[in-house]
Motif scaffolding. Structure first.
Motif, short mmCIF file in Angstrom:
data_model
loop_
_atom_site.label_atom_id
_atom_site.label_comp_id
_atom_site.label_asym_id
_atom_site.label_seq_id
_atom_site.Cartn_x
_atom_site.Cartn_y
_atom_site.Cartn_z
N UNK A 130 0.85 -1.19 0.00
CA UNK A 130 0.00 0.00 0.00
C UNK A 130 0.88 1.24 0.00
N UNK A 131 0.39 2.27 -0.63
CA UNK A 131 1.17 3.49 -0.73
C UNK A 131 0.98 4.30 0.55
N UNK A 132 2.03 4.44 1.33
CA UNK A 132 1.94 5.17 2.59
C UNK A 132 2.00 6.67 2.37
N UNK A 133 2.43 7.11 1.21
CA UNK A 133 2.63 8.53 0.97
C UNK A 133 1.52 9.13 0.12
N UNK A 134 0.35 8.56 0.15
CA UNK A 134 -0.76 9.06 -0.65
C UNK A 134 -1.47 10.18 0.11
N UNK A 135 -1.66 11.31 -0.56
CA UNK A 135 -2.36 12.43 0.04
C UNK A 135 -3.82 12.39 -0.35
N UNK A 136 -4.69 12.61 0.60
CA UNK A 136 -6.12 12.72 0.32
C UNK A 136 -6.65 13.98 0.98
#
Length: 94
Positions: free
Chosen positions: A36-42
């Motif tokens: 999973x991408x831990x650096x995803x901004x939402x």
């Protein structure tokens, strides 16, 4: 040492330096990947659209003496300047 030798050495040093940087970046991105991408901004905004009352207040805009079409050609601009519909500060040759 000639200029060609110097340029080749300099090119080799730069190529080696950037190769090391690319390789180091490649090793850092593959390490510790969990799926999973831990650096995803939402971003979540709690904004609800409302109906604008601008059209109701101003009407259809036909009452105003000012009208616009989004742009005029150069010939139309000179015609507007002759009619003194636009303000210009320098002399214009017609």
């Amino acid at each position: 040492m000639t200029w060609i030798k110097f340029a080749l050495w300099l090119l080799g040093v730069y190529a080696g330096y950037y190769t090391v940087l690319i390789f180091w970046d490649y090793l850092r991105t593959n390490r510790g990947e969990t799926g999973s991408d831990k650096h995803e901004l939402t971003f979540v905004e709690d904004i609800h659209p409302i109906k604008s009352l601008v059209e109701e207040i101003t009407g259809s805009g036909k009452e105003s003496a000012v009208s616009f079409s989004g742009g005029v050609s150069l010939k139309q601009l000179f015609n507007l300047a002759r009619e003194e519909s636009v303000e210009y500060i320098k002399s214009v040759s017609f």
